[in-house]
Design a protein around this motif. Structure first.
Motif, PDB file in Angstrom:
ATOM      1  N   SER A   1      67.296  47.042  90.939  1.00  0.00           N
ATOM      2  CA  SER A   1      66.943  48.392  90.495  1.00  0.00           C
ATOM      3  C   SER A   1      65.808  48.248  89.492  1.00  0.00           C
TER       4      SER A   1
ATOM      5  N   ASP B   1      61.100  53.001  93.286  1.00  0.00           N
ATOM      6  CA  ASP B   1      61.506  54.357  93.674  1.00  0.00           C
ATOM      7  C   ASP B   1      60.821  55.424  92.837  1.00  0.00           C
TER       8      ASP B   1
ATOM      9  N   LEU C   1      71.023  57.334  91.706  1.00  0.00           N
ATOM     10  CA  LEU C   1      72.364  57.356  92.294  1.00  0.00           C
ATOM     11  C   LEU C   1      73.382  57.882  91.278  1.00  0.00           C
TER      12      LEU C   1
ATOM     13  N   SER D   1      68.124  42.770  98.022  1.00  0.00           N
ATOM     14  CA  SER D   1      69.401  43.454  98.214  1.00  0.00           C
ATOM     15  C   SER D   1      70.292  42.535  99.031  1.00  0.00           C
TER      16      SER D   1
ATOM     17  N   LYS E   1      66.464  53.247  90.813  1.00  0.00           N
ATOM     18  CA  LYS E   1      67.439  53.339  91.907  1.00  0.00           C
ATOM     19  C   LYS E   1      68.820  53.696  91.375  1.00  0.00           C
TER      20      LYS E   1
ATOM     21  N   ARG F   1      72.130  45.177  94.565  1.00  0.00           N
ATOM     22  CA  ARG F   1      70.768  45.638  94.826  1.00  0.00           C
ATOM     23  C   ARG F   1      69.956  45.592  93.530  1.00  0.00           C
TER      24      ARG F   1
ATOM     25  N   GLN G   1      71.332  55.193  98.827  1.00  0.00           N
ATOM     26  CA  GLN G   1      70.103  55.171  98.028  1.00  0.00           C
ATOM     27  C   GLN G   1      69.323  56.444  98.341  1.00  0.00           C
ATOM     28  N   SER G   2      68.612  56.965  97.369  1.00  0.00           N
ATOM     29  CA  SER G   2      67.737  58.112  97.588  1.00  0.00           C
ATOM     30  C   SER G   2      66.495  57.918  96.734  1.00  0.00           C
ATOM     31  N   ARG G   3      65.355  57.956  97.371  1.00  0.00           N
ATOM     32  CA  ARG G   3      64.103  57.769  96.636  1.00  0.00           C
ATOM     33  C   ARG G   3      63.071  58.744  97.178  1.00  0.00           C
TER      34      ARG G   3
END
Length: 864
Positions: free
Chosen positions: A78, A83, A29, A95, A25, A76, A263-265
């Protein structure tokens, strides 16, 4: 730790080969931030530092926090395996937001660490853990001051070839959406930005930097994202997809300067790896198969089929928190529960041990075991279990309120012959007649006693302010024991007797008038005095008129809630804006609950006079008429008493809620987390808060899956042991413009459908939303929505029955009501409907009609 292996890595300094240090994660980012994407600055506590977690690491954490400005942050997990391309484990780890202050930051990090330890041991969902040591890094980011937030999918996970962008959004921060606590707005856009579909939900609360706040009425029904902003979000998400070379699940926050990526997964599609919800439901199917087999081996179940039904408990506890379901079980089920005590006082005899298995939680939904339930109605002979089961197998809807729809309340010679065979028919009829006499005597003693006077006394209130966590847990246990042996036993007695005499009344009317007798019940049981539910609506009118002080109204009704049996739900006294909205809606409607109740009483008297005339015309003997009216009088007196007793025992629920919130404060927990424990776990949580906090976090993630299953209608109303594959299959519904259900409250009304699909939770009345022209379409309603029933034209519910709380409320409010399974899926929001609460019909109308309510079949409604 080595000097060249720092505990802290800034996002802006994350390297291309740092994924195993900072987790997927944070790594993703960091790469986005360095590529110029709008990513909030932050830093990461590395996996190795997390494994060490000592005073030295804490000092480095706090130094990095001070360097970043010490403002509000998001903390959060990680995880190293999170992810990934094969599984995202979304929502599995911890989170927390908003977090502000050094002490709060350390506590949040420690909760993340405890969460990883707990989930690494879970075997049903998270096959995680690093062979070479600790596998969790922790990300700390400056909190985006979000106006709105949500999640954008650059493709549909179930249909990735569609290439459409799906966006869910809410007001404020996105954590309540991710946790499944709120229903979001939904938009679907093409890749060129064309809006394809949009659904706007009612959003009654939002999480902000200042905490959870009520959404003002003018914003609750407004879109949280404009189409322009949604296009901006879609463009950012598509850029992230292009950057990583795969479809992305992008969590975003929209501030005044535009959207930010939180967030981008990668999106994990349904095949070949099953999504978490599928794994969860498969686990439930396996667990239930083992449970049914165990109960059969132990002799608890002996019938031809195992059957679970949520037909009556579904309206009481939709997708409850563990604390609410645990409290319900602790009070009512088991050999020392209120059901055993109450039924035995009425002369029932049954194996009390079996009641420990009366209720079952299936993927977050409450069910009762039909065979165990049926045995609690035994009065001298074993109930005909296979007879009941065969009827439910043929018609599953008969498991809905089975004590009225299925179990025999008394036996005629023909029905006794059908159930027990020729040889035992005469004996069973004699027992049924003796049983009737026993119940009549019990009812007389119950009504002539001082029970009502006792209920008029408000329950004692605890003073929690000075209590420790351990003392609070002990006091809550004492309150539960008091409910189990006191008020709730009397509730069981009143409900059992009210249902018994109402069922006898129904049987007599059917005997006298055939199928036409079915429609005669509801008018005779409307407008009943003695219910505090009705008195609450009248008191609200007095408050509006200035004849009652606000503090006096709240002293009597401040403990109510839309779903008063869900402990996590705020009470009316905690949400003053809600009371203001209720007063606003009552004033806007122009209706008078007091005057309407007077008219309902007059209509009931007219219905009784009409019944007497019809009985005489049908040649019914005087003796039969006396017996029928005797049953009617008992039903009329007992049914309101059931609601009144419930009103008072839920006041104790409100006090237990205050105790739970105080205990959470003592433990330093997020207040919502305490509701994911069970009552018997509270003393242990006071002694070992870290362990039980991790357990509660795990359950909160699991409940999010349960809410999703409920929202997608993946749980059948009736579960058969031989057909467990039905768990996870959505119901088959067909489009149409007319349906036939069951009438619950008499009359006809025309109005605009207001479809409330709570996603497994009760509809929450935000107020300021109703004009009197609505027909409410919802899963179920509980006592807390009684004032709303005075503001709408009619109601359609999916679960319940003639004696369900929603049906009783509708009759007390004088509006028609219909039971129609899957109503929220069948009926389109905003369409014009006509409902008939006598015949159970619901149909779409295309000509405008006046919204006038018919209380008798012979009253004519005028068109506009």
């Amino acid at each position: 730790m080595k000097l060249d292996d720092p505990a802290i890595v800034e996002l802006a300094q994350v390297g291309a080969d740092d994924c195993r240090r900072v987790g997927a994660k944070a790594w993703r980012l960091g790469r986005l931030l360095q590529a110029g994407f709008p990513v909030s600055p932050g830093f990461c506590l590395t996996a190795r530092a997390s494994a060490t977690w000592d005073a030295s690491v804490r000092q480095e954490l706090l130094a990095a926090y001070r360097h970043m400005g010490s403002g509000p942050v998001a903390v959060r997990s990680s995880a190293l395996e999170e992810d990934g391309e094969a599984a995202s484990y979304a929502g599995v780890y911890c989170s927390e937001l908003p977090v502000e202050g050094e002490a709060a930051l350390v506590a949040a990090v420690e909760r993340c660490l405890a969460s990883w330890h707990h989930h690494a041991a879970c075997d049903y969902r998270t096959r995680v853990g690093a062979a070479d040591g600790f596998a969790l890094a922790i990300l700390v980011q400056c909190l985006v001051p979000a106006i709105a937030a949500g999640v954008a999918y650059t493709c549909d996970p179930l249909r990735p070839a569609s290439r459409q962008i799906h966006i869910d959004s809410v007001w404020g921060l996105a954590e309540p959406l991710a946790a499944g606590r709120v229903v979001p707005d939904s938009l679907v856009l093409s890749r060129r930005g064309q809006l394809l579909r949009q659904t706007v939900a009612e959003k009654h609360c939002e999480l902000t930097v200042a905490g959870t706040l009520a959404v003002p009425a003018e914003r609750s029904g407004a879109p949280s994202l404009s189409v322009v902003t949604a296009r901006q979000v879609a463009r950012v998400a598509l850029r992230a997809e292009a950057f990583f070379g795969a479809p992305q699940d992008v969590e975003f926050a929209v501030a005044a300067d535009g959207p930010w990526i939180v967030q981008s997964r990668p999106i994990v599609v349904a095949s070949p790896a099953a999504p978490p919800l599928d794994l969860y439901l498969e686990g439930e199917r396996r667990r239930l198969a083992r449970k049914f087999a165990s109960l059969r081996r132990r002799g608890i179940l002996k019938g031809s089929e195992g059957v679970l039904s949520n037909g009556n408990v579904g309206e009481l506890l939709p997708t409850p928190t563990p604390m609410s379901f645990g409290l319900f079980q602790a009070i009512f089920s088991g050999p020392n529960g209120a059901i055993v005590a109450g039924r035995r006082r009425l002369g029932y005899c049954f194996d009390a041990r079996a009641t420990a298995y009366l209720y079952e939680l299936v993927a977050g939904q409450v069910y009762f075991n039909l065979e165990v339930d049926a045995t609690t109605f035994e009065y001298g002979a074993s109930p005909p279990i296979d007879f009941y089961l065969d009827q439910v197998i043929a018609q599953p809807a008969r498991a809905n309120y089975p004590e009225v729809n299925l179990y025999r309340q008394h036996y005629t010679r023909e029905s006794a012959r059908e159930c027990f065979g020729v040889a035992g028919a005469t004996a069973m009829v004699s027992k049924a007649e003796a049983f009737h006499l026993t119940l009549t005597q019990a009812a007389t003693a119950f009504l002539d006693g001082d029970t009502v006077t006792r209920h008029a006394v408000s329950p004692s209130r605890h003073h929690w302010a000075e209590a420790s966590a351990a003392a609070t847990a002990r006091a809550i246990a004492t309150q539960i024991r008091g409910l189990r042996s006191g008020l709730c036993v009397e509730f069981v007695i009143a409900a059992r007797l009210g249902f018994y005499f109402a069922a006898r009344l129904r049987e007599r009317l059917l005997h006298c008038f055939g199928s036409a007798g079915e429609g005669l019940c509801a008018p005779l049981l409307s407008g009943l005095p003695g219910s505090l539910v009705t008195e609450q609506s009248i008191a609200l009118e007095r408050l509006l008129a200035g004849d009652l002080a606000r503090r006096d109204f709240l002293a009597a009704y401040g403990h109510t809630a839309d779903n008063e049996l869900e402990l996590s739900e705020p009470r009316l006294i905690e949400t003053p804006a809600k009371l203001d909205a209720m007063l606003h809606d009552l004033a806007a409607s122009g209706r008078s609950p007091a005057a309407e109740f007077g008219r309902q009483q007059n209509h009931r008297v007219d219905a009784e006079a009409m019944l007497q005339a019809r009985l005489a015309a049908a040649g019914v003997s005087g003796e039969e008429q006396v017996a029928l009216f005797s049953d009617l009088r008992f039903a009329q007196r007992l049914l309101p008493l059931r609601e009144t007793i419930k009103h008072h025992y839920t006041a104790v629920y409100a006090d237990i809620r205050r105790g739970l919130l105080h205990m959470a404060d003592c433990l330093g927990w997020d207040a919502a987390l305490i509701f994911h424990l069970r009552p018997q776990e509270l003393p242990r949580a006071a002694r070992h808060p870290g362990h039980w906090r991790a357990v509660a976090e795990c359950r909160r993630a699991e409940r999010a899956l349960a809410l999703e299953a409920a929202k997608r209608r993946l749980l059948p109303n009736v579960v058969f042991a031989s057909r467990l594959e039905s768990i996870g299959q959505p119901p088959a519904v067909s489009a149409g413009e007319g349906w036939r259900g069951n009438g619950l409250s008499p009359g006809r009304a025309w109005g605009t459908a207001r479809v409330i699909d709570g996603g497994g939770e009760h509809f929450s009345y935000g107020g300021g939303e109703f004009s009197g022209d609505e027909i409410l379409i919802l899963r179920a309603a509980n006592l807390g929505l009684a004032p709303l029933f005075r503001l709408v034209a009619g109601v359609v519910v999916e679960v319940g029955g003639l004696l369900a709380h929603s049906a009783c409320q509708a009759r007390e409010a004088g509006i028609p009501a219909v039971l129609l399974p899957e109503a929220t899926a069948l009926i389109a929001d905003g369409c014009r409907l006509m409902i008939d609460g006598t015949t159970g019909s619901v149909c779409v109308v295309h000509a405008e009609k006046s919204v006038r309510i018919q209380c008798h079949d012979d009253v004519e409604l005028a068109a506009v």
